[in-house]
Scaffold this motif. Structure first.
Motif, PDB file in Angstrom:
ATOM      1  N   ILE A   1       0.839  -1.203   0.000  1.00 18.47           N
ATOM      2  CA  ILE A   1       0.000   0.000   0.000  1.00 18.47           C
ATOM      3  C   ILE A   1       0.873   1.251   0.000  1.00 18.47           C
ATOM      4  O   ILE A   1       0.649   2.183  -0.777  1.00 18.47           O
ATOM      5  CB  ILE A   1      -0.968  -0.009   1.198  1.00 18.47           C
ATOM      6  CG1 ILE A   1      -2.041  -1.080   0.983  1.00 18.47           C
ATOM      7  CG2 ILE A   1      -1.600   1.364   1.400  1.00 18.47           C
ATOM      8  CD1 ILE A   1      -2.886  -1.370   2.210  1.00 18.47           C
ATOM      9  N   PHE A   2       1.885   1.291   0.857  1.00 15.44           N
ATOM     10  CA  PHE A   2       2.764   2.458   0.895  1.00 15.44           C
ATOM     11  C   PHE A   2       3.571   2.572  -0.400  1.00 15.44           C
ATOM     12  O   PHE A   2       3.884   3.675  -0.844  1.00 15.44           O
ATOM     13  CB  PHE A   2       3.655   2.447   2.133  1.00 15.44           C
ATOM     14  CG  PHE A   2       2.891   2.758   3.382  1.00 15.44           C
ATOM     15  CD1 PHE A   2       2.163   3.932   3.502  1.00 15.44           C
ATOM     16  CD2 PHE A   2       2.870   1.866   4.440  1.00 15.44           C
ATOM     17  CE1 PHE A   2       1.437   4.225   4.648  1.00 15.44           C
ATOM     18  CE2 PHE A   2       2.148   2.149   5.592  1.00 15.44           C
ATOM     19  CZ  PHE A   2       1.433   3.329   5.694  1.00 15.44           C
ATOM     20  N   GLY A   3       3.888   1.434  -1.009  1.00 14.66           N
ATOM     21  CA  GLY A   3       4.543   1.456  -2.317  1.00 14.66           C
ATOM     22  C   GLY A   3       3.637   2.094  -3.366  1.00 14.66           C
ATOM     23  O   GLY A   3       4.095   2.891  -4.189  1.00 14.66           O
TER      24      GLY A   3
ATOM     25  N   ILE B   1       5.258   9.987  -6.942  1.00 14.51           N
ATOM     26  CA  ILE B   1       6.338  10.206  -7.912  1.00 14.51           C
ATOM     27  C   ILE B   1       5.768  10.336  -9.321  1.00 14.51           C
ATOM     28  O   ILE B   1       6.182  11.210 -10.084  1.00 14.51           O
ATOM     29  CB  ILE B   1       7.377   9.065  -7.840  1.00 14.51           C
ATOM     30  CG1 ILE B   1       8.090   9.094  -6.488  1.00 14.51           C
ATOM     31  CG2 ILE B   1       8.397   9.189  -8.972  1.00 14.51           C
ATOM     32  CD1 ILE B   1       8.961   7.888  -6.220  1.00 14.51           C
ATOM     33  N   LEU B   2       4.814   9.482  -9.665  1.00 12.11           N
ATOM     34  CA  LEU B   2       4.190   9.576 -10.985  1.00 12.11           C
ATOM     35  C   LEU B   2       3.513  10.918 -11.184  1.00 12.11           C
ATOM     36  O   LEU B   2       3.547  11.485 -12.277  1.00 12.11           O
ATOM     37  CB  LEU B   2       3.141   8.470 -11.153  1.00 12.11           C
ATOM     38  CG  LEU B   2       3.593   7.177 -11.789  1.00 12.11           C
ATOM     39  CD1 LEU B   2       2.479   6.155 -11.733  1.00 12.11           C
ATOM     40  CD2 LEU B   2       4.049   7.391 -13.196  1.00 12.11           C
ATOM     41  N   PHE B   3       2.878  11.428 -10.137  1.00  7.47           N
ATOM     42  CA  PHE B   3       2.185  12.710 -10.252  1.00  7.47           C
ATOM     43  C   PHE B   3       3.183  13.843 -10.488  1.00  7.47           C
ATOM     44  O   PHE B   3       2.929  14.741 -11.272  1.00  7.47           O
ATOM     45  CB  PHE B   3       1.352  12.988  -9.003  1.00  7.47           C
ATOM     46  CG  PHE B   3       0.427  14.155  -9.166  1.00  7.47           C
ATOM     47  CD1 PHE B   3      -0.774  14.005  -9.840  1.00  7.47           C
ATOM     48  CD2 PHE B   3       0.755  15.402  -8.674  1.00  7.47           C
ATOM     49  CE1 PHE B   3      -1.627  15.079 -10.019  1.00  7.47           C
ATOM     50  CE2 PHE B   3      -0.083  16.487  -8.840  1.00  7.47           C
ATOM     51  CZ  PHE B   3      -1.284  16.326  -9.510  1.00  7.47           C
TER      52      PHE B   3
ATOM     53  N   ALA C   1      -4.936   3.283  -2.720  1.00  9.85           N
ATOM     54  CA  ALA C   1      -4.134   2.949  -1.542  1.00  9.85           C
ATOM     55  C   ALA C   1      -4.789   3.468  -0.262  1.00  9.85           C
ATOM     56  O   ALA C   1      -4.771   2.787   0.764  1.00  9.85           O
ATOM     57  CB  ALA C   1      -2.723   3.506  -1.686  1.00  9.85           C
ATOM     58  N   VAL C   2      -5.375   4.647  -0.314  1.00 11.53           N
ATOM     59  CA  VAL C   2      -6.055   5.195   0.873  1.00 11.53           C
ATOM     60  C   VAL C   2      -7.191   4.273   1.294  1.00 11.53           C
ATOM     61  O   VAL C   2      -7.343   3.942   2.476  1.00 11.53           O
ATOM     62  CB  VAL C   2      -6.559   6.630   0.602  1.00 11.53           C
ATOM     63  CG1 VAL C   2      -7.519   7.079   1.686  1.00 11.53           C
ATOM     64  CG2 VAL C   2      -5.381   7.589   0.501  1.00 11.53           C
ATOM     65  N   PHE C   3      -7.990   3.824   0.339  1.00 15.61           N
ATOM     66  CA  PHE C   3      -9.083   2.909   0.681  1.00 15.61           C
ATOM     67  C   PHE C   3      -8.556   1.561   1.162  1.00 15.61           C
ATOM     68  O   PHE C   3      -9.144   0.932   2.032  1.00 15.61           O
ATOM     69  CB  PHE C   3     -10.048   2.745  -0.499  1.00 15.61           C
ATOM     70  CG  PHE C   3     -11.011   3.885  -0.614  1.00 15.61           C
ATOM     71  CD1 PHE C   3     -12.045   4.043   0.300  1.00 15.61           C
ATOM     72  CD2 PHE C   3     -10.875   4.821  -1.625  1.00 15.61           C
ATOM     73  CE1 PHE C   3     -12.918   5.102   0.209  1.00 15.61           C
ATOM     74  CE2 PHE C   3     -11.748   5.889  -1.729  1.00 15.61           C
ATOM     75  CZ  PHE C   3     -12.777   6.029  -0.810  1.00 15.61           C
ATOM     76  N   ASP C   4      -7.433   1.108   0.599  1.00 22.11           N
ATOM     77  CA  ASP C   4      -6.826  -0.132   1.072  1.00 22.11           C
ATOM     78  C   ASP C   4      -6.364   0.004   2.520  1.00 22.11           C
ATOM     79  O   ASP C   4      -6.503  -0.933   3.316  1.00 22.11           O
ATOM     80  CB  ASP C   4      -5.642  -0.531   0.178  1.00 22.11           C
ATOM     81  CG  ASP C   4      -6.086  -1.063  -1.171  1.00 22.11           C
ATOM     82  OD1 ASP C   4      -7.277  -1.388  -1.331  1.00 22.11           O
ATOM     83  OD2 ASP C   4      -5.230  -1.142  -2.075  1.00 22.11           O
ATOM     84  N   VAL C   5      -5.813   1.171   2.886  1.00 19.78           N
ATOM     85  CA  VAL C   5      -5.392   1.409   4.268  1.00 19.78           C
ATOM     86  C   VAL C   5      -6.605   1.354   5.191  1.00 19.78           C
ATOM     87  O   VAL C   5      -6.574   0.709   6.246  1.00 19.78           O
ATOM     88  CB  VAL C   5      -4.657   2.769   4.406  1.00 19.78           C
ATOM     89  CG1 VAL C   5      -4.504   3.162   5.861  1.00 19.78           C
ATOM     90  CG2 VAL C   5      -3.299   2.705   3.739  1.00 19.78           C
ATOM     91  N   LEU C   6      -7.680   2.016   4.795  1.00 22.33           N
ATOM     92  CA  LEU C   6      -8.902   1.985   5.612  1.00 22.33           C
ATOM     93  C   LEU C   6      -9.400   0.557   5.790  1.00 22.33           C
ATOM     94  O   LEU C   6      -9.771   0.150   6.899  1.00 22.33           O
ATOM     95  CB  LEU C   6      -9.997   2.848   4.973  1.00 22.33           C
ATOM     96  CG  LEU C   6      -9.765   4.348   5.001  1.00 22.33           C
ATOM     97  CD1 LEU C   6     -10.829   5.063   4.168  1.00 22.33           C
ATOM     98  CD2 LEU C   6      -9.766   4.871   6.429  1.00 22.33           C
TER      99      LEU C   6
END
Length: 180
Positions: free
Chosen positions: A14-16, A23-25, A165-170
């Protein structure tokens, strides 16, 4: 112990995703050419290792495992990546379709996870469902390819990675207790 290791591995992924998204942004073309260059270097190293393996092996072993041709092909492929990053940028639409397909597969897998959690009456199934929906929506948008420039599409991919990733963290950190 196994559950802790699985949770830790999931968080690293997730942090990856978040790091790659940021970085892509910030530098989409630079990030892409960097990844292609790294892949090329790794292919050259693997090819050299294959050639060394061929020279060190007996004639019978060398003939059987094909290390000589594998080594040359890996070196050629690696050099192509290192020397022709622009070619990959030019073929970006095809790579984008592959990325969209990967996101679609990921989204379907998340739907299955959410449905399994629902069947087991585990509470965070709702967050997993939202994560699956976001992933599937992003996949559909990417596959429909409404963007005309590489940079805009890379920035969209970056934002979609961060949101996913934010939703995966939740989904990972909310308590997983069965409801009555």
């Amino acid at each position: 112990m196994k559950a802790l290791q699985e949770k830790t591995n999931g968080m690293v992924l997730i942090f990856g995703e978040i790091l790659i998204g940021i970085i892509l942004f910030m530098k989409p073309v630079g990030f892409t050419t960097g990844i292609i260059t790294i892949l090329g270097i790794l292919l050259v190293i693997a090819g050299v290792a294959q050639l060394i393996s061929w020279f060190r092996s007996s004639p019978a072993e060398g003939t059987a495992n094909g290390s000589l041709s594998k080594g040359f092909l890996e070196i050629i492929g690696g050099l192509f990546c290192v020397l022709n990053q622009d070619w990959f940028i030019a073929t970006f639409p095809a790579l984008t379709i592959l990325y969209g397909i990967g996101m679609l597969v990921s989204g379907v897998t998340k739907v299955e996870t959410a449905m399994n959690m629902l069947r087991l009456k585990m509470q965070p199934w709702k967050w997993n469902t939202i994560s699956a929906a976001v992933t599937l929506i992003c996949a559909v948008i990417i596959l429909s390819n409404p963007f005309s420039t590489t940079i805009v599409l890379w920035k969209f991919v970056a934002v979609s990675l961060i949101i996913e990733a934010v939703f995966d963290v939740l989904a990972k950190f909310l308590p997983k207790k069965a409801s009555a």
